[in-house]
Structures are given as structure tokens and as C-alpha cells.
Design an enzyme around this catalytic site. Structure first.
Site, PDB file in Angstrom:
ATOM      1  N   LYS A  63       0.859  -1.183   0.000  1.00  0.00           N
ATOM      2  CA  LYS A  63       0.000   0.000   0.000  1.00  0.00           C
ATOM      3  C   LYS A  63       0.897   1.236   0.000  1.00  0.00           C
ATOM      4  O   LYS A  63       1.887   1.293   0.720  1.00  0.00           O
ATOM      5  CB  LYS A  63      -0.894  -0.026   1.240  1.00  0.00           C
ATOM      6  N   SER A  81      -9.634   1.951   3.058  1.00  0.00           N
ATOM      7  CA  SER A  81      -8.766   2.712   2.157  1.00  0.00           C
ATOM      8  C   SER A  81      -7.786   1.852   1.369  1.00  0.00           C
ATOM      9  O   SER A  81      -7.162   2.348   0.423  1.00  0.00           O
ATOM     10  CB  SER A  81      -7.975   3.740   2.969  1.00  0.00           C
ATOM     11  N   SER A 105      -9.972  -0.648   6.967  1.00  0.00           N
ATOM     12  CA  SER A 105      -9.376  -0.444   5.647  1.00  0.00           C
ATOM     13  C   SER A 105      -8.664  -1.646   5.061  1.00  0.00           C
ATOM     14  O   SER A 105      -8.265  -1.619   3.900  1.00  0.00           O
ATOM     15  CB  SER A 105      -8.402   0.742   5.695  1.00  0.00           C
TER      16      SER A 105
END
Length: 518
Positions: free
Chosen positions: A126, A201, A225
Site C-alpha cells: 500500500k 482505504s 481499511s
């Protein structure tokens, strides 16, 4: 993007022979259940490419020198090149360095210097996890040219394990949202239907794993997330116990609530990644100094003695009808796998969830603003409008309000152990509604946050509780969008959480379905 290799033809010969009958080779650190799963899949996989292998399957073949890390990496890069323009899962692709790392892994393994199950396996990060020499943007114009000089602690651990890094994955800007539609680099699209949100997210991480662009990914989880996008993309997402995995070198959203964890195709794959990244880090003030168990050693152990609790209040209220049907079916499966299953009293104090979520909101806003205050004052125009609006909400938090919220947080986490006096695990839906269409989320900016909070409704409580929680696929909607189930354990209970997740996988077929990407 994909550079030619002189030895590519010979590596493809390795693949052909491996896929035809390499099921008998076992890795010492992966239990016999992994080999059994691999053997059962061979007949279907003959003649297919290596992208269909799970992480644990690919790892067995790499260790036995029947599949090359270079071939795995080429396949991932080829799929990224073909599919990422539609998915928008990757922000940065590090093709050259990935191939160099794959060649190094291949050479080491050929010399019998195998480092462990992640050696030579292509994964992705990420894009808020620092990696030296590779830009880390947090999907924001604020950091669009930011290139760290040091690796995050988990990157150091993954490098030591020999993992191959494919690049950095798209996300909701600065991880401050649950849809991944707000990003300097554009929205992430769901592999099951490009018109829908992948969740957030960690939307890019979930989409990349589901689309077979990598064998595993790192996500972060402050309000769901990891788990919510895992649910929406039909993969496994594990949020470990707070402090189990170091967040040093990771761009924070909220220090008190942030967790890092693996996003993979199966529970076994998640266990292999967690084994590498878990452990004490003296540089992380939240890190817990406790032994890390061997997660794969117990993942296939019996679940017949486990006591399962169903907290229907709040978590099962206002469920989308198709999620309700999927969860009831999943509970019937779990009832056969476990010792007891019973409804339990509401989890939060005073029988309401406002007592949990009030300190959550205060802490999130205050800590997000504390990190961004300087950047907001200097370059507010570089933020997406929705993000800066959320950050500036932190200006209303007083010092006394924040201190009181932190005190409440510690009391809640310490007192929650009482729940696990009568049950071993909790079962809840990961999300109470399916994902929204991207167009619907972007149509009214003023309604975006409300829709995101609805998608995160069932995940956020477990961030303030700091408990280990995994989302596993448990069904599909009529629109063919995945549905996820959460399995939650006591602090430090990742091994038990993964054990039931694995047992559920063995009893169902949901995790085997793949999106049709052409």
C-alpha cells in the site's frame, strides 16, 4: 515494461512440468494441509498460467525449484500491464527492480539458500509504506514526488524474507476514507465489476490481490481499511492485534488506531505473510513485546472445541437482505465446525456503541490533524477537497477532549477481555451493505462520508478494541459482488482466528471464485 529473458523458455518448461504434477513436494514450514490443497487443485490447473497459484502453492514450487521467481514476476508484471489501466490498483510499478530481486532469489534458491516461504514471491505495498528509493505518495498530490531514504520496518522484514516487490498500490488519499475513490491518481475499480468501488482505504491492495496482479499485499486498517475492501473484492484480509505488526516508517492516519496486515487469497497465505511481518519493534511505541507463534503450525488444527459468539446487536442490524442470507448460511457451516455457537450480549459498554465510537472519532480527528497540520498550512491546494475537509475537522478537538478520549480508549481495551471468558471467537458480517457504484459515491461529495461510514459500520469497533480480526469470503450478491464474514479473537489470538478461517475455507468454495477479467 516487461524485459525479455534469455532463460524464459527454460523457465516456462519448469512451469509446464510443475503444473502437470508437482503436488508431492512439501515445504518444511508449511503444513501438510497446504500440499493437500495444492494437489486437489492440480487437475483444474494443468495448462493454466502461474497467476492462478496461491502464495503458498507458488512458494512450494519455488522452493522445490520447479517454478522460477522470475517467471512468477514476469507473469505478475504482464497482468499489471494488461489490467491496471482498468483497475487503477497500482500507482508505481517497479518492474526493473522486481525482476532484479527475482533473479537474485532464483540464484539463491538454486544454491540451496532458501530464506523461507516468501522467498521469490511477488508482493506489493500500500502506497503509504515507506520503501527506500521508491516514491511513497499516500495517493496525494502533497507527496506525489516524495521518495523516502529508508524502508519501513515491515519492508525490512519482507526484504530479509526474500520477497519480490512489484510496486506501490493505490488507496484513499492518506487512508482517510473507506471507498478509494478519492485519490490524486484516480479511483480504484473493483475487479468483479469495474463500475463499483473496491472499498477502502486499502482498495488498491484488495483489487490487486483479487485480480492476481500479485500474490499478496500489505494494507493498513484504521477503521476497516483491510477487512472491508477484502470483503468487497472477495479475498482474505487480516487486521492483527494492535501493536502486533510495527507501523514504523508508515505514513499514519491515527497512531492510536492504525494497524498493518496482510491481504491475500487464502487464510494460509495470510498466515505466511503475518509470520514475517509480526514481532516486536523497539522503534514503535505501540509495539507489543510478546512471542510470535508459528501460525502455519496450528492453522489446520481441529476447531471442534471452539466456542463461537454471535453479537447480533448492532452488527446484524440493518443488514442488506443478501448479506443477511449469506451470513445465516455461513453460520450454519460454522456450527458444524465448532463446539458451541450462541448469541451473546452487546459488546459495548452501556449496551450502546456510542460509548465506543465517541472516543474513536475524537482520536481519529485529533491525530490526523496533528500529523497534517504543517502540510495543510503550507499547501492546502495539494489535497483533495474531501480529504482536507476531514483533516480540518480535527481543529475542533480540544486537548482535554483528546486526553479524555485516550483514557476511554485504554479502559475499553482493557475491559473487553471479559467477553472472551465465555467464547473464543466472535462472528460478524464484515460490511452491512454491498459496495456502492463509483459514480454514486462521486455524485454528491457532501454525502460521500456518510456512505463510507455505512460501509465501515461493522469494522470500526474492532479498531478501537484493537482485536485481531480477519475477513473471509462467504458469498456473493445477485449482482455477483463478494460478501465477507469477520472472525474476531482476543488480543494475540491471530492463530485461532486463522484456524477457523482456514476451516471455513475448507468447508466452502467461495474463496476459489475469481473475477472474470478477460
Amino acid at each position: 515494461m516487461i524485459e525479455p529473458e534469455e532463460s524464459l523458455r527454460s523457465r516456462r518448461t519448469f512451469i509446464k512440468s510443475a503444473l502437470a504434477g508437482a503436488a508431492g513436494t512439501l515445504m518444511a514450514d508449511i503444513d501438510k494441509h497446504a500440499a493437500h490443497a495444492y494437489a486437489g487443485a492440480q487437475e483444474k490447473r494443468q495448462g493454466s498460467n502461474v497467476s492462478q497459484l496461491g502464495l503458498s502453492e507458488a512458494s512450494q514450487l519455488v522452493r522445490s525449484k520447479k517454478v522460477s521467481p522470475v517467471e512468477l514476476t514476469h507473469e505478475c508484471l504482464s497482468r499489471i500491464e494488461r489490467l491496471n489501466p482498468r483497475l487503477n490498483a497500482f500507482i508505481t510499478v517497479t518492474a526493473d527492480s522486481a525482476l532484479a530481486e527475482a533473479r537474485q532469489a532464483e540464484a539463491e534458491i538454486q544454491r540451496d539458500r532458501w530464506r523461507g516461504p516468501l522467498h521469490g514471491i511477488p508482493i506489493a505495498l500500500k502506497d503509504l509504506v515507506d520503501s527506500a528509493g521508491v516514491r511513497t505518495t499516500a495517493a496525494s498530490g502533497v507527496f506525489k514526488d516524495r521518495v523516502p531514504t529508508e524502508d519501513a520496518e515491515i519492508v525490512r522484514r519482507l526484504k530479509a524474507a526474500g520477497a519480490v516487490f512489484l510496486g506501490k498500490l493505490n488507496l484513499h488519499e492518506f487512508a482517510y476514507g473507506g471507498s478509494s475513490v478519492i485519490s490524486y491518481f484516480g479511483p480504484v475499480h473493483n475487479p468483479w465489476n469495474f463500475n463499483y468501488s473496491s472499498g477502502g482505504s486499502s482498495g488498491g491492495s484488495a483489487a490487486a490481490v483479487a485480480a492476481r496482479l500479485c500474490y499478496g499485499a500489505i494494507g493498513s486498517d484504521t477503521g476497516g481499511s483491510i477487512r472491508q475492501p477484502a470483503s468487497y473484492c472477495g479475498i482474505v484480509g487480516l487486521k492483527p492485534t494492535y501493536g502486533r505488526v510495527s507501523t514504523s516508517g508508515v505514513i499514519p492516519l491515527s497512531w492510536s488506531l492504525d494497524h498493518l496486515g496482510p491481504m491475500t487469497r487464502t487464510a494460509t497465505d495470510a498466515a505466511l505473510m503475518l509470520q514475517v511481518i509480526a514481532g516486536y519493534d523497539a522503534e514503535d511505541t505501540a509495539s507489543i513485546d510478546v512471542p510470535v507463534p508459528n501460525y502455519t503450525a496450528t492453522i489446520a488444527a481441529a476447531t471442534s472445541s471452539l466456542r463461537v459468539g454471535i453479537p447480533r446487536a448492532y452488527f446484524y442490524e440493518a443488514l442488506h437482505p443478501e448479506i443477511q442470507v449469506a451470513m445465516e448460511a455461513a453460520l450454519l457451516v460454522l456450527k458444524k465446525l465448532t463446539g458451541t455457537q450462541r448469541d451473546i450480549a452487546p459488546l459495548a459498554t452501556n449496551d450502546t456503541y456510542s460509548s465506543v465510537m465517541d472516543p474513536y472519532v475524537t482520536i481519529l480527528r485529533a491525530e490526523a490533524y496533528a500529523y497534517h497540520k504543517e502540510y495543510v498550512s503550507k499547501s492546502p491546494e495539494l489535497y483533495q477537497a474531501q480529504t482536507i475537509k476531514r483533516i480540518q475537522a480535527g481543529t475542533d478537538i480540544t486537548t482535554s477532549g483528546y486526553i479524555q478520549a485516550r483514557l476511554q480508549l485504554e479502559k475499553i481495551r482493557r475491559s473487553f477481555s471479559r467477553v472472551f471468558g465465555t467464547v473464543d471467537l466472535l462472528i460478524t458480517p464484515t460490511a452491512c451493505i454491498p459496495p456502492f457504484a463509483i459514480a454514486d459515491l462521486l455524485a454528491d461529495p457532501n454525502a460521500l462520508r456518510e456512505k463510507e461510514l455505512l460501509m465501515l459500520r461493522n469494522t470500526r469497533p474492532f479498531n478501537i478494541l484493537g482485536l485481531p480480526t480477519v475477513s473471509v469470503p462467504c458469498g456473493f450478491t445477485r449482482a455477483d459482488l463478494p460478501i465477507g464474514m469477520q472472525i474476531t479473537g482476543p488480543p494475540g489470538g491471530e492463530a485461532t482466528v486463522l484456524r477457523l478461517a482456514y476451516a471455513y475455507e475448507q468447508a466452502t468454495e467461495w474463496h476459489k471464485r475469481e473475477p472474470n477479467l478477460g
